[in-house]
Scaffold this active site. Sequence first.
Site, PDB file in Angstrom:
ATOM      1  N   ASP A  30      84.154  62.610 101.539  1.00  0.00           N
ATOM      2  CA  ASP A  30      82.816  63.189 101.736  1.00  0.00           C
ATOM      3  C   ASP A  30      82.845  64.700 101.517  1.00  0.00           C
ATOM      4  O   ASP A  30      83.872  65.348 101.734  1.00  0.00           O
ATOM      5  CB  ASP A  30      82.343  62.873 103.170  1.00  0.00           C
ATOM      6  CG  ASP A  30      80.860  63.120 103.343  1.00  0.00           C
ATOM      7  OD1 ASP A  30      80.131  63.204 102.327  1.00  0.00           O
ATOM      8  OD2 ASP A  30      80.412  63.237 104.502  1.00  0.00           O
ATOM      9  N   ASN A  32      81.382  66.279  98.598  1.00  0.00           N
ATOM     10  CA  ASN A  32      81.270  66.712  97.190  1.00  0.00           C
ATOM     11  C   ASN A  32      80.013  67.549  96.958  1.00  0.00           C
ATOM     12  O   ASN A  32      80.056  68.579  96.296  1.00  0.00           O
ATOM     13  CB  ASN A  32      81.202  65.504  96.253  1.00  0.00           C
ATOM     14  CG  ASN A  32      82.469  64.683  96.248  1.00  0.00           C
ATOM     15  OD1 ASN A  32      83.481  65.102  96.775  1.00  0.00           O
ATOM     16  ND2 ASN A  32      82.401  63.507  95.651  1.00  0.00           N
ATOM     17  N   GLY A  33      78.897  67.067  97.508  1.00  0.00           N
ATOM     18  CA  GLY A  33      77.611  67.743  97.296  1.00  0.00           C
ATOM     19  C   GLY A  33      77.631  69.144  97.903  1.00  0.00           C
ATOM     20  O   GLY A  33      77.215  70.124  97.264  1.00  0.00           O
ATOM     21  N   ARG A  34      78.154  69.255  99.123  1.00  0.00           N
ATOM     22  CA  ARG A  34      78.183  70.562  99.792  1.00  0.00           C
ATOM     23  C   ARG A  34      79.160  71.512  99.101  1.00  0.00           C
ATOM     24  O   ARG A  34      78.922  72.711  99.012  1.00  0.00           O
ATOM     25  CB  ARG A  34      78.535  70.380 101.282  1.00  0.00           C
ATOM     26  CG  ARG A  34      77.336  69.915 102.095  1.00  0.00           C
ATOM     27  CD  ARG A  34      77.754  69.421 103.448  1.00  0.00           C
ATOM     28  NE  ARG A  34      78.407  68.122 103.353  1.00  0.00           N
ATOM     29  CZ  ARG A  34      79.197  67.609 104.282  1.00  0.00           C
ATOM     30  NH1 ARG A  34      79.466  68.290 105.373  1.00  0.00           N
ATOM     31  NH2 ARG A  34      79.723  66.420 104.114  1.00  0.00           N
ATOM     32  N   TRP A  35      80.239  70.949  98.596  1.00  0.00           N
ATOM     33  CA  TRP A  35      81.204  71.767  97.849  1.00  0.00           C
ATOM     34  C   TRP A  35      80.511  72.405  96.638  1.00  0.00           C
ATOM     35  O   TRP A  35      80.673  73.594  96.367  1.00  0.00           O
ATOM     36  CB  TRP A  35      82.357  70.878  97.387  1.00  0.00           C
ATOM     37  CG  TRP A  35      83.445  71.564  96.623  1.00  0.00           C
ATOM     38  CD1 TRP A  35      84.582  72.112  97.139  1.00  0.00           C
ATOM     39  CD2 TRP A  35      83.509  71.768  95.200  1.00  0.00           C
ATOM     40  NE1 TRP A  35      85.350  72.648  96.120  1.00  0.00           N
ATOM     41  CE2 TRP A  35      84.711  72.450  94.930  1.00  0.00           C
ATOM     42  CE3 TRP A  35      82.665  71.434  94.137  1.00  0.00           C
ATOM     43  CZ2 TRP A  35      85.095  72.809  93.640  1.00  0.00           C
ATOM     44  CZ3 TRP A  35      83.041  71.798  92.855  1.00  0.00           C
ATOM     45  CH2 TRP A  35      84.247  72.475  92.613  1.00  0.00           C
ATOM     46  N   ARG A  43      75.114  68.887  92.108  1.00  0.00           N
ATOM     47  CA  ARG A  43      75.916  67.949  92.906  1.00  0.00           C
ATOM     48  C   ARG A  43      76.978  67.224  92.075  1.00  0.00           C
ATOM     49  O   ARG A  43      78.086  66.983  92.547  1.00  0.00           O
ATOM     50  CB  ARG A  43      74.997  66.912  93.576  1.00  0.00           C
ATOM     51  CG  ARG A  43      74.099  67.488  94.660  1.00  0.00           C
ATOM     52  CD  ARG A  43      73.211  66.393  95.227  1.00  0.00           C
ATOM     53  NE  ARG A  43      74.011  65.313  95.778  1.00  0.00           N
ATOM     54  CZ  ARG A  43      74.597  65.355  96.976  1.00  0.00           C
ATOM     55  NH1 ARG A  43      74.454  66.412  97.749  1.00  0.00           N
ATOM     56  NH2 ARG A  43      75.310  64.342  97.405  1.00  0.00           N
ATOM     57  N   HIS A  47      81.131  65.936  92.353  1.00  0.00           N
ATOM     58  CA  HIS A  47      81.746  64.616  92.120  1.00  0.00           C
ATOM     59  C   HIS A  47      82.849  64.719  91.055  1.00  0.00           C
ATOM     60  O   HIS A  47      83.874  64.053  91.138  1.00  0.00           O
ATOM     61  CB  HIS A  47      80.680  63.605  91.702  1.00  0.00           C
ATOM     62  CG  HIS A  47      79.621  63.393  92.748  1.00  0.00           C
ATOM     63  ND1 HIS A  47      79.920  63.239  94.086  1.00  0.00           N
ATOM     64  CD2 HIS A  47      78.259  63.332  92.663  1.00  0.00           C
ATOM     65  CE1 HIS A  47      78.796  63.084  94.778  1.00  0.00           C
ATOM     66  NE2 HIS A  47      77.779  63.139  93.936  1.00  0.00           N
ATOM     67  N   THR A  76      77.212  50.676  99.116  1.00  0.00           N
ATOM     68  CA  THR A  76      75.992  49.921  98.815  1.00  0.00           C
ATOM     69  C   THR A  76      74.742  50.768  99.114  1.00  0.00           C
ATOM     70  O   THR A  76      73.659  50.458  98.644  1.00  0.00           O
ATOM     71  CB  THR A  76      75.944  48.609  99.640  1.00  0.00           C
ATOM     72  OG1 THR A  76      76.300  48.911 100.999  1.00  0.00           O
ATOM     73  CG2 THR A  76      76.902  47.563  99.102  1.00  0.00           C
ATOM     74  N   TRP A  79      73.076  53.692  96.124  1.00  0.00           N
ATOM     75  CA  TRP A  79      72.031  53.414  95.118  1.00  0.00           C
ATOM     76  C   TRP A  79      70.766  54.206  95.412  1.00  0.00           C
ATOM     77  O   TRP A  79      69.932  54.390  94.537  1.00  0.00           O
ATOM     78  CB  TRP A  79      71.687  51.924  95.085  1.00  0.00           C
ATOM     79  CG  TRP A  79      72.806  51.044  94.621  1.00  0.00           C
ATOM     80  CD1 TRP A  79      73.602  50.258  95.404  1.00  0.00           C
ATOM     81  CD2 TRP A  79      73.271  50.853  93.278  1.00  0.00           C
ATOM     82  NE1 TRP A  79      74.527  49.596  94.638  1.00  0.00           N
ATOM     83  CE2 TRP A  79      74.334  49.930  93.328  1.00  0.00           C
ATOM     84  CE3 TRP A  79      72.878  51.369  92.035  1.00  0.00           C
ATOM     85  CZ2 TRP A  79      75.015  49.518  92.188  1.00  0.00           C
ATOM     86  CZ3 TRP A  79      73.563  50.953  90.896  1.00  0.00           C
ATOM     87  CH2 TRP A  79      74.612  50.049  90.983  1.00  0.00           C
ATOM     88  N   LEU A 141     102.459  51.431  94.824  1.00  0.00           N
ATOM     89  CA  LEU A 141     101.236  51.703  95.576  1.00  0.00           C
ATOM     90  C   LEU A 141     100.095  50.784  95.136  1.00  0.00           C
ATOM     91  O   LEU A 141      99.867  50.597  93.940  1.00  0.00           O
ATOM     92  CB  LEU A 141     100.823  53.166  95.320  1.00  0.00           C
ATOM     93  CG  LEU A 141      99.474  53.601  95.891  1.00  0.00           C
ATOM     94  CD1 LEU A 141      99.543  53.738  97.403  1.00  0.00           C
ATOM     95  CD2 LEU A 141      99.026  54.924  95.262  1.00  0.00           C
ATOM     96  N   ARG A 207      81.891  59.841 111.417  1.00  0.00           N
ATOM     97  CA  ARG A 207      81.376  58.467 111.497  1.00  0.00           C
ATOM     98  C   ARG A 207      82.007  57.634 110.389  1.00  0.00           C
ATOM     99  O   ARG A 207      82.601  58.164 109.452  1.00  0.00           O
ATOM    100  CB  ARG A 207      79.850  58.457 111.401  1.00  0.00           C
ATOM    101  CG  ARG A 207      79.299  59.177 110.203  1.00  0.00           C
ATOM    102  CD  ARG A 207      77.773  59.016 110.104  1.00  0.00           C
ATOM    103  NE  ARG A 207      77.274  59.846 109.032  1.00  0.00           N
ATOM    104  CZ  ARG A 207      76.765  61.077 109.186  1.00  0.00           C
ATOM    105  NH1 ARG A 207      76.643  61.597 110.389  1.00  0.00           N
ATOM    106  NH2 ARG A 207      76.353  61.774 108.135  1.00  0.00           N
TER     107      ARG A 207
HETATM  108  C1  FPP Z   1      80.227  61.675  99.235  1.00  0.00           C
HETATM  109  O1  FPP Z   1      79.973  63.035  99.038  1.00  0.00           O
HETATM  110  C2  FPP Z   1      80.945  61.170  98.081  1.00  0.00           C
HETATM  111  C3  FPP Z   1      80.478  60.191  97.283  1.00  0.00           C
HETATM  112  C4  FPP Z   1      79.225  59.491  97.496  1.00  0.00           C
HETATM  113  C5  FPP Z   1      81.226  59.800  96.089  1.00  0.00           C
HETATM  114  C6  FPP Z   1      82.686  59.833  96.200  1.00  0.00           C
HETATM  115  C7  FPP Z   1      83.257  59.798  94.847  1.00  0.00           C
HETATM  116  C8  FPP Z   1      84.250  60.589  94.429  1.00  0.00           C
HETATM  117  C9  FPP Z   1      84.936  61.530  95.320  1.00  0.00           C
HETATM  118  C10 FPP Z   1      84.788  60.520  93.064  1.00  0.00           C
HETATM  119  C11 FPP Z   1      85.310  59.154  92.794  1.00  0.00           C
HETATM  120  C12 FPP Z   1      86.221  59.151  91.695  1.00  0.00           C
HETATM  121  C13 FPP Z   1      86.777  58.059  91.191  1.00  0.00           C
HETATM  122  C14 FPP Z   1      87.782  58.199  90.152  1.00  0.00           C
HETATM  123  C15 FPP Z   1      86.418  56.707  91.629  1.00  0.00           C
HETATM  124  P1  FPP Z   1      78.471  63.541  99.120  1.00  0.00           P
HETATM  125  O2  FPP Z   1      77.962  63.617  97.730  1.00  0.00           O
HETATM  126  O3  FPP Z   1      77.682  62.689 100.049  1.00  0.00           O
HETATM  127  O4  FPP Z   1      78.693  64.974  99.705  1.00  0.00           O
HETATM  128  P2  FPP Z   1      77.737  65.749 100.710  1.00  0.00           P
HETATM  129  O5  FPP Z   1      77.807  65.010 102.034  1.00  0.00           O
HETATM  130  O6  FPP Z   1      78.348  67.102 100.787  1.00  0.00           O
HETATM  131  O7  FPP Z   1      76.376  65.750 100.095  1.00  0.00           O
END
Ligand code: FPP
Length: 259
Positions: A30, A32-35, A43, A47, A76, A79, A141, A207
Amino acid sequence: MWPFGRGRARKREELPSVDRLPQHVAIIMDGNGRWAQARGLPRIAGHEAGMRAVRRTVRAADEFGIRVLTLYAFSTENWRRPREEVEFLLSLPTRFLESDLPELKERNVSVRVMGFLDELPPHTRAAVEQAVAETEGNTGLVLNFALNYGSRREIVYALQRILYAVRDGTLAWSDVEALREEDISRFLLSADLPDPDLIIRTGGEMRLSNFLLWQAAYAELWFTPRFWPDFTREDFLEGLRAYAERERRFGALGDGGRR
Ligand code: FPP
């Protein structure tokens, strides 16, 4: 020599002892978006960086001697995000496997996927199924992608299959009387995997977000504020060390007889 003997040099000294290492680590990736937001980027740039963190983490898990690594790549519920973001997220497994499958094979990694695959875009499904087929015999692995995965839906699906088996007569009512926890586990999407010992969540939220609810019954949970794209091998080690220091009692009493 590291006892798992996968032929790679291990930095043995930085790891907890083998008997304190989790067999199965599952990660909620979790943040990615905030990063991305913190850098003024869209966003999807988060990812994209998240995919690089996946690569680093898989390499580290292999080198640490973890047996199973489950990554929550798409839920799920995901989407509900904007169409462009969903499309981007579902392109990542395809792109990752295109670029990294040769290295995964070289590392003897066995790729697996857990989720409702028939709803995925054909290219995503084809890429993961091909990777699964091409790495099936590998003994290193187990890299398990949770893709279009949701735990409640998985449990509903398991119950449906059990009820169908009763309706069709392959499971008798007398067996229903004798239904055990292991029988439920057998009908879950994770049927042939051990339960996770350690669940890591990055990004600061505490959570489970519909991830492995049944399987997590006795898992240790470790949370880090680090956003997933910044997650490093050192962070991973910190989680493994925290796990190694905990006493797992599975509901029994500890050595001191205290609860
Ligand atoms: C949540 O961060 C992350 C996801 C919904 C996607 C996770 C997917 C990846 C890390 C890349 C997957 C890569 C492969 C190769 C399968 P968020 O976008 O909800 O972040 P935020 O809470 O900061 O908004």
